[in-house]
Design a protein around this motif. Structure first.
Motif, short mmCIF file in Angstrom:
data_model
loop_
_atom_site.label_atom_id
_atom_site.label_comp_id
_atom_site.label_asym_id
_atom_site.label_seq_id
_atom_site.Cartn_x
_atom_site.Cartn_y
_atom_site.Cartn_z
N ILE A 179 0.94 -1.39 0.05
CA ILE A 179 0.07 -0.04 -0.25
C ILE A 179 0.91 1.38 -0.29
CG2 ILE A 179 -1.60 1.60 1.48
CD1 ILE A 179 -2.90 -1.32 1.11
N PHE A 180 1.84 1.42 0.74
CA PHE A 180 3.12 2.19 0.90
C PHE A 180 3.85 2.22 -0.63
CE2 PHE A 180 2.88 0.77 5.73
CZ PHE A 180 2.08 1.38 5.79
N GLU A 181 4.01 1.29 -1.03
CA GLU A 181 4.37 1.45 -2.51
C GLU A 181 3.21 1.88 -3.46
OE1 GLU A 181 6.62 -1.89 -3.46
OE2 GLU A 181 7.56 -0.81 -4.55
N LEU A 182 2.27 1.60 -3.28
CA LEU A 182 1.15 2.16 -3.89
C LEU A 182 1.01 3.88 -4.21
CD1 LEU A 182 -0.84 0.77 -5.99
CD2 LEU A 182 -3.24 1.03 -3.81
N VAL A 183 0.99 4.46 -3.07
CA VAL A 183 0.47 5.88 -2.65
C VAL A 183 1.90 6.26 -2.55
CG1 VAL A 183 -1.49 5.77 -1.23
CG2 VAL A 183 0.58 6.17 -0.01
#
Lengths: 429, 160
Positions: A179-183
């Motif tokens: 998720i952190f990589e996504l944002v």
């Protein structure tokens, strides 16, 4: 019969190397007398050095243990092996560049450190953050809290001997890192929050990805509980170990789950709400006795509260801007630069010098995975802060370690250190 | 099992001692369980379920330098930690290798200040540098594979 003496050859070390005699670990006898009991100097008790290279000190913490048999008489933490000079480096960076350094303070919860820092700068400059940005900040901060607790659970259980927990929690942690990589494009060092809002809006499938976490995690948490909660071996190692009472915990300045395990109801999210935490309904899990098991229970219950907050924030996530329209602080959108001279000037000023903060001092605290993470900024009116100081919860919680470990068995030290949940990057900064 | 099926009934394999030793060394590296900062968390991820470093013959992380032959310097090295790190390196038995994991260990990274050693190669010889802040687990695995290639080519002695 004569025995040939062994021939020792002492090699000369090259000039650029540091030899063991240079080490700063040596302390004088006078210093030692103040730290340990008189029995240690007569040889009645044993002095044992634990760390800085030890698998269970969660980094580079050194503990000087005085032992009577297996019982710990005193425990003296020695910190500073990861001192990075982050606070000093901040003085040479403008407020936007400073965000990058905050990721690396508590590297298990980088987004919460970002949140504390940008919150302090926003308070200093006096900008309002759009409500959508605040909600996304809350979602990501709670995911980060879960990330921090997952690493704690895995390593704490690993220290005590439950190896499989480490493999399970790191499997789930990868979901959060996705998720952190996504944002933000980075797994750990996100630097996603900016003064006045966010770096950019979240992608379209962000909501679905977080909903997937909400769906998967309750079952996984149940699996963890099955493994540990009523496990007799786990309870044998944690119940009644490392007890710290209510008054002592407050006196040592402990915060976070380590304090709440002793039954003190203090959570920055409730006491001093920030980033619209007062819009959400959640409870603060409390322990009673203040032993290792209670601290474990508090953190496990916080997982469910985090999921609850995330669900509410997702349901009510509004549309709208994600960064303030105050052009003095937040850069203008790219298309505006093409036709507005004023925007071009703002863009140029922001990316060369940075914005000026008014003269003054500000303190802003958030609840990180470890406790009250505070940022103090003193500004002289320029684009760079005069002084930045971080109130690191791990450092304050670590102070209580000698109290907790007095009279404990040496094997319980790793359990107590794990239950305080320190991260050395934050202790030493 | 697998090897006989591929090679048939060969009976004898000829190789040089150097190659055989290099092959054996490279596939049984025991890294030291030694983390410093942020990169140590990614190093733990590399060992954990999703990336599983033991696929490359290095699942045995030893907490004691006496039993390990690879030091992965994962994180920033402060001036206070530098002598300790050198001490640990000296305690490792030969042959030994060092991977500088991440920007801080390689060159100081974002911390160009009084407290951080500007690259761990100031105190120990480094074989492989892995860039990134912190490097992804894939990057660390790539660094380890590069090191394995290097070990395979290492001569046993310096032939005059």
């Amino acid at each position: 019969m004569t025995v040939a003496e062994p021939q020792f050859q002492i090699e000369e070390s090259p000039q650029n190397t540091v030899t063991a005699s240079d080490t700063q670990l040596d302390i004088t006898l006078d210093q030692l007398k103040k730290l340990v009991s008189p029995r240690a100097l007569t040889g009645d008790t044993m002095l044992l050095n634990m760390g800085p290279q030890h698998p269970s000190t969660h980094g580079v913490l050194r503990l000087l243990l005085e032992l009577d048999g297996e019982t710990v008489i005193s425990c003296v933490p020695d910190i500073g092996f990861l001192h990075t000079g982050i606070e000093k480096t901040h003085e040479g960076k403008n407020y936007t560049k400073g965000i990058v350094l905050t990721d690396r303070i508590d590297y298990l919860a980088p987004l919460i450190c970002n949140l504390a820092y940008v919150g302090a700068v926003e308070k200093l400059v006096g900008v309002d953050v759009p409500i959508r940005a605040q909600y996304i900040r809350v979602i990501l901060a709670e995911l980060t809290r879960m990330n921090s607790h997952l690493v704690w659970l895995g390593t704490h259980a690993l220290d005590i001997g439950a190896m499989s927990m480490f493999l399970y929690t790191f499997r789930e942690r990868e979901m959060l890192l996705d998720i952190f990589e996504l944002v933000s494009g980075a797994r750990m060092m996100t630097s996603y929050f900016r003064v006045g809002g966010l770096w950019r809006d979240v992608p379209d499938h962000f909501v679905d990805a977080v909903r997937n976490i909400l769906k998967v995690f309750p079952q996984r948490l149940l699996d963890y509980e099955k493994l540990l909660r009523e496990n007799p071996l786990w309870k044998e190692r944690t119940v009644g170990v490392g007890v710290i009472g209510r008054e002592d915990a407050i006196a040592y300045g402990m915060t976070g789950p380590s304090l709440r395990g002793s039954g003190v109801n203090y959570d920055v999210r409730k006491a001093m709400p920030y980033s619209s935490y007062d819009h959400f309904d959640f409870s603060v899990p409390l322990g009673s006795t203040g032993d290792v098991y209670d601290r474990y229970r508090c953190r496990m219950d916080e997982f469910y509260q985090s999921l609850k907050i995330i669900e509410q924030a997702l349901d009510r996530l509004p549309n709208g801007p994600i960064v303030t329209d105050n052009r003095k602080v937040a850069p203008p959108p790219k298309h505006e630069i093409a036709y507005s001279m004023e925007s071009l000037i703002h863009h140029f000023k922001l990316w060369t010098e940075g914005f000026h903060a008014p003269e003054g001092e500000v303190y802003h605290a958030v609840e990180s995975g470890k406790g009250e993470f505070g940022v103090f900024i003193s500004s002289d009116g320029g684009p760079k802060p005069r002084r930045v100081h971080f109130r690191a919860p791990s450092l304050c919680n670590l102070q209580a370690l000698p109290h907790m470990s007095k009279g404990a068995l040496i094997a319980d030290i790793v359990g107590i250190v794990g239950s305080v949940d320190i991260v050395l990057g934050e202790v030493d900064r | 099992m697998g090897l006989e099926q591929k090679l048939g009934n060969m009976g004898v394999v000829t190789t040089s001692l150097e190659q055989a030793v290099g092959w054996a060394r490279s596939n049984a590296i025991w890294p030291m369980l030694f983390g410093l900062a942020c990169c140590a968390i990614e190093m733990m991820s590399t060992q954990a379920s999703n990336y599983d470093m033991s696929r490359f013959g290095m699942e045995l992380m030893r907490a004691s330098p006496r039993q390990s032959d690879l030091m992965i310097v994962a994180g920033r090295v402060s001036r206070k930690m530098a002598p300790v790190l050198r001490n640990l390196y000296d305690q490792m038995p030969d042959p030994k290798w060092v991977i500088a994991m991440g920007d801080c260990a390689s060159c100081g990274g974002v911390f160009n200040n009084y407290a951080v050693v500007q690259g761990v190669d100031e105190i120990v010889p480094v074989d492989v540098y892995v860039a990134g802040c912190p490097p992804r687990p894939e990057a660390l695995i790539d660094g380890i594979l590069k090191l394995q290639d290097k070990i395979k080519k290492e001569p046993l002695t310096k032939w005059q």
